[in-house]
Design a protein around this motif. Structure first.
Motif, PDB file in Angstrom:
ATOM      1  N   ILE A   1       0.811  -1.224   0.000  1.00  0.00           N
ATOM      2  CA  ILE A   1       0.000   0.000   0.000  1.00  0.00           C
ATOM      3  C   ILE A   1       0.849   1.281   0.000  1.00  0.00           C
ATOM      4  N   PRO A   2       1.883   1.410   0.847  1.00  0.00           N
ATOM      5  CA  PRO A   2       2.683   2.646   0.803  1.00  0.00           C
ATOM      6  C   PRO A   2       3.336   2.886  -0.565  1.00  0.00           C
ATOM      7  N   HIS A   3       3.693   1.814  -1.258  1.00  0.00           N
ATOM      8  CA  HIS A   3       4.308   1.949  -2.581  1.00  0.00           C
ATOM      9  C   HIS A   3       3.273   2.374  -3.620  1.00  0.00           C
ATOM     10  N   VAL A   4       2.043   1.901  -3.464  1.00  0.00           N
ATOM     11  CA  VAL A   4       0.952   2.340  -4.340  1.00  0.00           C
ATOM     12  C   VAL A   4       0.703   3.834  -4.120  1.00  0.00           C
ATOM     13  N   GLN A   5       0.741   4.249  -2.870  1.00  0.00           N
ATOM     14  CA  GLN A   5       0.471   5.655  -2.554  1.00  0.00           C
ATOM     15  C   GLN A   5       1.518   6.589  -3.159  1.00  0.00           C
ATOM     16  N   ARG A   6       2.731   6.100  -3.349  1.00  0.00           N
ATOM     17  CA  ARG A   6       3.749   6.945  -4.006  1.00  0.00           C
ATOM     18  C   ARG A   6       3.844   6.647  -5.501  1.00  0.00           C
ATOM     19  N   ASP A   7       2.821   5.928  -6.029  1.00  0.00           N
ATOM     20  CA  ASP A   7       2.689   5.638  -7.459  1.00  0.00           C
ATOM     21  C   ASP A   7       3.896   4.878  -8.007  1.00  0.00           C
ATOM     22  N   ALA A   8       4.395   3.918  -7.228  1.00  0.00           N
ATOM     23  CA  ALA A   8       5.602   3.197  -7.627  1.00  0.00           C
ATOM     24  C   ALA A   8       5.341   1.738  -7.994  1.00  0.00           C
ATOM     25  N   VAL A   9       4.086   1.301  -7.895  1.00  0.00           N
ATOM     26  CA  VAL A   9       3.780  -0.110  -8.167  1.00  0.00           C
ATOM     27  C   VAL A   9       3.451  -0.298  -9.638  1.00  0.00           C
ATOM     28  N   ILE A  10       4.095  -1.297 -10.247  1.00  0.00           N
ATOM     29  CA  ILE A  10       3.825  -1.672 -11.623  1.00  0.00           C
ATOM     30  C   ILE A  10       3.334  -3.109 -11.607  1.00  0.00           C
ATOM     31  N   LEU A  11       2.156  -3.317 -12.177  1.00  0.00           N
ATOM     32  CA  LEU A  11       1.553  -4.645 -12.229  1.00  0.00           C
ATOM     33  C   LEU A  11       2.026  -5.366 -13.488  1.00  0.00           C
TER      34      LEU A  11
ATOM     35  N   GLU B   1       1.349 -13.772 -17.481  1.00  0.00           N
ATOM     36  CA  GLU B   1       1.984 -14.482 -18.587  1.00  0.00           C
ATOM     37  C   GLU B   1       3.427 -14.054 -18.841  1.00  0.00           C
ATOM     38  N   LEU B   2       3.862 -12.988 -18.186  1.00  0.00           N
ATOM     39  CA  LEU B   2       5.259 -12.559 -18.307  1.00  0.00           C
ATOM     40  C   LEU B   2       6.069 -13.093 -17.131  1.00  0.00           C
ATOM     41  N   ASP B   3       7.357 -13.271 -17.356  1.00  0.00           N
ATOM     42  CA  ASP B   3       8.273 -13.666 -16.293  1.00  0.00           C
ATOM     43  C   ASP B   3       8.710 -12.399 -15.566  1.00  0.00           C
ATOM     44  N   LEU B   4       8.488 -12.370 -14.264  1.00  0.00           N
ATOM     45  CA  LEU B   4       8.799 -11.182 -13.468  1.00  0.00           C
ATOM     46  C   LEU B   4      10.272 -10.783 -13.605  1.00  0.00           C
ATOM     47  N   LEU B   5      11.146 -11.774 -13.637  1.00  0.00           N
ATOM     48  CA  LEU B   5      12.572 -11.481 -13.795  1.00  0.00           C
ATOM     49  C   LEU B   5      12.889 -10.880 -15.161  1.00  0.00           C
ATOM     50  N   ASP B   6      12.245 -11.386 -16.211  1.00  0.00           N
ATOM     51  CA  ASP B   6      12.474 -10.829 -17.553  1.00  0.00           C
ATOM     52  C   ASP B   6      12.112  -9.350 -17.579  1.00  0.00           C
ATOM     53  N   VAL B   7      10.988  -9.018 -16.954  1.00  0.00           N
ATOM     54  CA  VAL B   7      10.545  -7.619 -16.921  1.00  0.00           C
ATOM     55  C   VAL B   7      11.532  -6.779 -16.105  1.00  0.00           C
ATOM     56  N   GLY B   8      11.959  -7.313 -14.962  1.00  0.00           N
ATOM     57  CA  GLY B   8      12.924  -6.590 -14.132  1.00  0.00           C
ATOM     58  C   GLY B   8      14.232  -6.322 -14.855  1.00  0.00           C
ATOM     59  N   VAL B   9      14.736  -7.320 -15.555  1.00  0.00           N
ATOM     60  CA  VAL B   9      15.989  -7.156 -16.312  1.00  0.00           C
ATOM     61  C   VAL B   9      15.802  -6.105 -17.402  1.00  0.00           C
ATOM     62  N   ALA B  10      14.676  -6.158 -18.111  1.00  0.00           N
ATOM     63  CA  ALA B  10      14.427  -5.194 -19.191  1.00  0.00           C
ATOM     64  C   ALA B  10      14.358  -3.762 -18.655  1.00  0.00           C
ATOM     65  N   ILE B  11      13.689  -3.577 -17.520  1.00  0.00           N
ATOM     66  CA  ILE B  11      13.587  -2.233 -16.932  1.00  0.00           C
ATOM     67  C   ILE B  11      14.950  -1.773 -16.410  1.00  0.00           C
ATOM     68  N   ALA B  12      15.631  -2.642 -15.682  1.00  0.00           N
ATOM     69  CA  ALA B  12      16.913  -2.266 -15.085  1.00  0.00           C
ATOM     70  C   ALA B  12      17.986  -2.004 -16.136  1.00  0.00           C
ATOM     71  N   SER B  13      17.890  -2.653 -17.285  1.00  0.00           N
ATOM     72  CA  SER B  13      18.896  -2.457 -18.329  1.00  0.00           C
ATOM     73  C   SER B  13      18.424  -1.474 -19.406  1.00  0.00           C
ATOM     74  N   ASP B  14      17.348  -0.736 -19.109  1.00  0.00           N
ATOM     75  CA  ASP B  14      16.812   0.289 -20.016  1.00  0.00           C
ATOM     76  C   ASP B  14      16.486  -0.251 -21.405  1.00  0.00           C
ATOM     77  N   ASN B  15      15.926  -1.447 -21.466  1.00  0.00           N
ATOM     78  CA  ASN B  15      15.490  -2.015 -22.747  1.00  0.00           C
ATOM     79  C   ASN B  15      14.129  -1.413 -23.079  1.00  0.00           C
TER      80      ASN B  15
ATOM     81  N   ILE C   1      11.800  -5.537  -6.574  1.00  0.00           N
ATOM     82  CA  ILE C   1      12.074  -4.103  -6.456  1.00  0.00           C
ATOM     83  C   ILE C   1      13.134  -3.712  -7.479  1.00  0.00           C
ATOM     84  N   ILE C   2      12.769  -2.781  -8.340  1.00  0.00           N
ATOM     85  CA  ILE C   2      13.686  -2.166  -9.301  1.00  0.00           C
ATOM     86  C   ILE C   2      13.545  -0.676  -9.035  1.00  0.00           C
ATOM     87  N   GLN C   3      14.420  -0.130  -8.218  1.00  0.00           N
ATOM     88  CA  GLN C   3      14.275   1.260  -7.781  1.00  0.00           C
ATOM     89  C   GLN C   3      13.998   2.177  -8.960  1.00  0.00           C
ATOM     90  N   PRO C   4      13.045   3.083  -8.874  1.00  0.00           N
ATOM     91  CA  PRO C   4      12.202   3.372  -7.714  1.00  0.00           C
ATOM     92  C   PRO C   4      10.903   2.561  -7.707  1.00  0.00           C
TER      93      PRO C   4
END
Length: 100
Positions: A23-33, A37-51, A87-90
């Protein structure tokens, strides 16, 4: 090679959380659903590596989104609802877990 190292590092950050913890992360608009069907790690790697190309494709296909007002309302009534989290800051990437 860098993405492999990044994936290993992010694997250590994979966790599970109850809705109330998010909830606190939602309140700061930081939650991404992330769609199940996607692999959470694949998404994290793509975001963290600016793909941006891959991330934009997922956004365009509504596979990664901000939680909707309806989803938030539903989750607020299910305090013990659990999510896989990364968690992939922020940001906090969340994926719904099937009810046990």
């Amino acid at each position: 090679m860098a993405n492999t190292d990044l994936r290993v590092q992010l694997t250590e950050n994979l966790d599970e959380a109850e809705w109330e913890w998010l909830i606190p992360h939602v309140q700061r608009d930081a939650v991404i659903l992330v769609a199940v069907e996607l692999d959470l790690l694949d998404v994290g790697v793509a975001i963290a590596s600016d793909n941006t190309l891959k991330v934009q494709t997922w956004i365009d296909e509504a596979l990664i989104t901000k939680p909707s007002t309806a989803q938030l309302g539903e989750w607020n009534t299910q305090h013990t609802k659990r999510f896989n989290t990364l968690i992939i800051q922020p940001y906090v990437l969340v994926q719904e877990k099937a009810a046990a």
